[in-house]
Write a protein that holds these residues in place. Structure first.
Motif, short mmCIF file in Angstrom:
data_model
loop_
_atom_site.label_atom_id
_atom_site.label_comp_id
_atom_site.label_asym_id
_atom_site.label_seq_id
_atom_site.Cartn_x
_atom_site.Cartn_y
_atom_site.Cartn_z
N ALA A 168 0.80 -1.22 -0.04
CA ALA A 168 -0.09 0.00 -0.02
C ALA A 168 1.01 1.24 -0.24
O ALA A 168 0.58 2.24 -0.66
CB ALA A 168 -0.94 -0.11 1.26
N VAL A 169 1.79 1.23 0.87
CA VAL A 169 2.87 2.30 0.96
C VAL A 169 3.57 2.75 -0.56
O VAL A 169 3.64 3.65 -1.07
CB VAL A 169 3.69 2.30 2.00
CG1 VAL A 169 4.87 3.41 2.02
CG2 VAL A 169 3.10 2.49 3.49
N ALA A 223 1.38 4.03 -2.98
CA ALA A 223 1.01 5.35 -2.82
C ALA A 223 2.52 6.31 -3.31
O ALA A 223 2.31 7.21 -3.82
CB ALA A 223 1.01 5.79 -1.21
N TYR A 230 2.19 9.42 -6.20
CA TYR A 230 2.77 10.56 -5.86
C TYR A 230 4.01 10.76 -6.77
O TYR A 230 4.08 12.01 -6.98
CB TYR A 230 3.22 10.69 -4.26
CG TYR A 230 3.86 11.88 -4.11
CD1 TYR A 230 3.06 13.15 -4.07
CD2 TYR A 230 5.12 12.12 -3.85
CE1 TYR A 230 3.63 14.21 -3.89
CE2 TYR A 230 5.65 13.39 -3.39
CZ TYR A 230 4.88 14.33 -3.24
OH TYR A 230 5.33 15.68 -3.06
#
Length: 191
Positions: free
Chosen positions: A81-82, A85, A89
């Motif tokens: 998940a990180v 992300a 970004y």
């Protein structure tokens, strides 16, 4: 019909400050992508390590916990998940430089500065690629050595370290490549 001169007059001027900002943005974006990929690979490594360790603890202590080995899913899902992300970004960092893909004009000073930066960066890039390749080549040792020294039931420890070495290597490939790719793009250099 536009002449080549009229077309070049419509193109933006790439000055040294813009070139530096673009290179920095591409390197920051590359760092985020490299970190995201590293985290995704490490998520899989922790899935294996924690899943196997939990299974061993449950069986050695005669515990009757259902689903204990699925605890490895927690770091996998969190790290992926990180990582995702970071991928999302990273795209926003270089978005404002999309106009450069349509072409630009650069001065002789900018071209000279870019060549100097390329010559300065190339040894760092080569070193990072050498380290990454070496890690890939020797990574199977991380699987073989623990299995030989501790026995086959501990191969999961070696697999964890093998994936860690591969994660570091992939990080180096991506991060080092982002800087070189940015310079090659600005220099209009093909390899």
């Amino acid at each position: 019909m536009d002449t080549a001169e009229e077309k070049s007059n419509n193109l933006p001027l790439l000055d040294i400050a813009t070139a530096q900002a673009y290179i920095n943005a591409r390197r920051r974006s590359g760092l985020l992508v490299a970190t995201g990929v590293f985290l995704c690979i490490m998520g899989a490594a922790f899935l294996i390590l924690i899943g196997k360790m939990t299974t061993i603890i449950i069986s050695n202590w005669n515990l009757t916990i259902d689903g204990g080995s699925s605890l490895g899913l927690v770091p996998l899902l969190v790290l992926v998940a990180v990582g995702v992300a970071l991928f999302i970004y990273s795209g926003s960092i270089t978005e404002k430089y999309e106009y450069l893909k349509k072409g630009y004009i650069s001065s002789d000073d900018t071209d000279k500065w870019l060549r100097e930066r390329y010559e300065h960066y190339n040894p760092k890039y080569t070193l990072a690629i050498m380290i990454a390749v070496i890690l890939c080549i020797i990574s199977p040792l991380a699987l073989i050595v623990p299995a030989e020294l501790l026995g086959g039931e501990y191969a999961y420890i070696g697999l964890f370290f093998l994936l860690t070495m591969i994660a570091v290597a992939v990080f180096l490939f991506i991060y080092a490549g982002s800087g070189k790719d940015a310079l090659k793009f600005l220099m209009r250099k093909e390899e």
